[in-house]
Design a protein around this motif. Sequence first.
Motif, PDB file in Angstrom:
ATOM      1  N   ASP A   1       0.832  -1.212   0.000  1.00  0.00           N
ATOM      2  CA  ASP A   1       0.000   0.000   0.000  1.00  0.00           C
ATOM      3  C   ASP A   1       0.868   1.263   0.000  1.00  0.00           C
ATOM      4  O   ASP A   1       0.584   2.216  -0.723  1.00  0.00           O
ATOM      5  CB  ASP A   1      -0.937   0.015   1.212  1.00  0.00           C
ATOM      6  CG  ASP A   1      -1.985  -1.086   1.144  1.00  0.00           C
ATOM      7  OD1 ASP A   1      -2.327  -1.515   0.020  1.00  0.00           O
ATOM      8  OD2 ASP A   1      -2.447  -1.519   2.216  1.00  0.00           O
ATOM      9  N   LEU A   2       1.911   1.254   0.807  1.00  0.00           N
ATOM     10  CA  LEU A   2       2.818   2.398   0.852  1.00  0.00           C
ATOM     11  C   LEU A   2       3.541   2.563  -0.478  1.00  0.00           C
ATOM     12  O   LEU A   2       3.689   3.690  -0.987  1.00  0.00           O
ATOM     13  CB  LEU A   2       3.832   2.223   1.988  1.00  0.00           C
ATOM     14  CG  LEU A   2       4.857   3.337   2.150  1.00  0.00           C
ATOM     15  CD1 LEU A   2       4.181   4.649   2.501  1.00  0.00           C
ATOM     16  CD2 LEU A   2       5.887   2.968   3.207  1.00  0.00           C
ATOM     17  N   GLU A   3       3.954   1.461  -1.083  1.00  0.00           N
ATOM     18  CA  GLU A   3       4.643   1.531  -2.373  1.00  0.00           C
ATOM     19  C   GLU A   3       3.728   2.109  -3.453  1.00  0.00           C
ATOM     20  O   GLU A   3       4.165   2.922  -4.265  1.00  0.00           O
ATOM     21  CB  GLU A   3       5.127   0.140  -2.806  1.00  0.00           C
ATOM     22  CG  GLU A   3       6.106  -0.510  -1.851  1.00  0.00           C
ATOM     23  CD  GLU A   3       7.387   0.269  -1.636  1.00  0.00           C
ATOM     24  OE1 GLU A   3       7.854   0.922  -2.584  1.00  0.00           O
ATOM     25  OE2 GLU A   3       7.906   0.229  -0.505  1.00  0.00           O
TER      26      GLU A   3
ATOM     27  N   ALA B   1       1.211   4.148  -2.985  1.00  0.00           N
ATOM     28  CA  ALA B   1       1.028   5.578  -2.707  1.00  0.00           C
ATOM     29  C   ALA B   1       2.245   6.371  -3.175  1.00  0.00           C
ATOM     30  O   ALA B   1       2.115   7.445  -3.780  1.00  0.00           O
ATOM     31  CB  ALA B   1       0.782   5.801  -1.219  1.00  0.00           C
ATOM     32  N   MET B   2       3.437   5.847  -2.907  1.00  0.00           N
ATOM     33  CA  MET B   2       4.662   6.533  -3.339  1.00  0.00           C
ATOM     34  C   MET B   2       4.778   6.545  -4.857  1.00  0.00           C
ATOM     35  O   MET B   2       5.252   7.521  -5.439  1.00  0.00           O
ATOM     36  CB  MET B   2       5.889   5.867  -2.728  1.00  0.00           C
ATOM     37  CG  MET B   2       6.026   6.075  -1.256  1.00  0.00           C
ATOM     38  SD  MET B   2       7.484   5.205  -0.659  1.00  0.00           S
ATOM     39  CE  MET B   2       7.667   5.962   0.936  1.00  0.00           C
TER      40      MET B   2
ATOM     41  N   ALA C   1       2.238   6.636  -6.951  1.00  0.00           N
ATOM     42  CA  ALA C   1       1.295   7.657  -7.426  1.00  0.00           C
ATOM     43  C   ALA C   1       1.882   9.054  -7.241  1.00  0.00           C
ATOM     44  O   ALA C   1       1.783   9.913  -8.122  1.00  0.00           O
ATOM     45  CB  ALA C   1      -0.030   7.525  -6.690  1.00  0.00           C
ATOM     46  N   GLU C   2       2.512   9.299  -6.097  1.00  0.00           N
ATOM     47  CA  GLU C   2       3.152  10.589  -5.838  1.00  0.00           C
ATOM     48  C   GLU C   2       4.252  10.854  -6.872  1.00  0.00           C
ATOM     49  O   GLU C   2       4.376  11.956  -7.406  1.00  0.00           O
ATOM     50  CB  GLU C   2       3.746  10.604  -4.432  1.00  0.00           C
ATOM     51  CG  GLU C   2       4.520  11.870  -4.115  1.00  0.00           C
ATOM     52  CD  GLU C   2       5.317  11.745  -2.833  1.00  0.00           C
ATOM     53  OE1 GLU C   2       5.489  10.629  -2.320  1.00  0.00           O
ATOM     54  OE2 GLU C   2       5.796  12.778  -2.356  1.00  0.00           O
TER      55      GLU C   2
END
Length: 134
Positions: A99-101, A103-104, A106-107
């Motif tokens: 999930d964190l990957e 999000a990063m 997408a950023e």
Amino acid sequence: MPDNSVRRTFWDTPTLNSVSNGLDRAAARHRALAGNIANVNTPSYKRQDVQFETALNKALLPIKADNPRHIAVLPAHGPSPAQAAMTTMRLDGNTVDPDLEMAMLAENEVRYATLTQVAGRQFRGLASAITGGR
């Protein structure tokens, strides 16, 4: 006798050089994050990351030339991924949080798109100058 003078092209501007370096770093970060997602089920895999801000600051430092009339040359070497500091997430030693990957990732995509828009504006400005605004 070879010509050793530095040749500049009309698109060789500090803005486009900085955007180019930023795009290289965003692409390197994308590869690192994609590699993390690809290895989400690999035991003992430690996530990698390219710290965009740190890499960008290193790339921009040469712009601070001693003489304001000098044009700084940005470093030719690209960013390299490094093992990110993170605690172990799972019992198998893998530190990837999908999930964190995502999000990063997408950023990073937004950052890349922004840089391409800046480059596009620069090229449109150059095209307008060439055509006399027509």
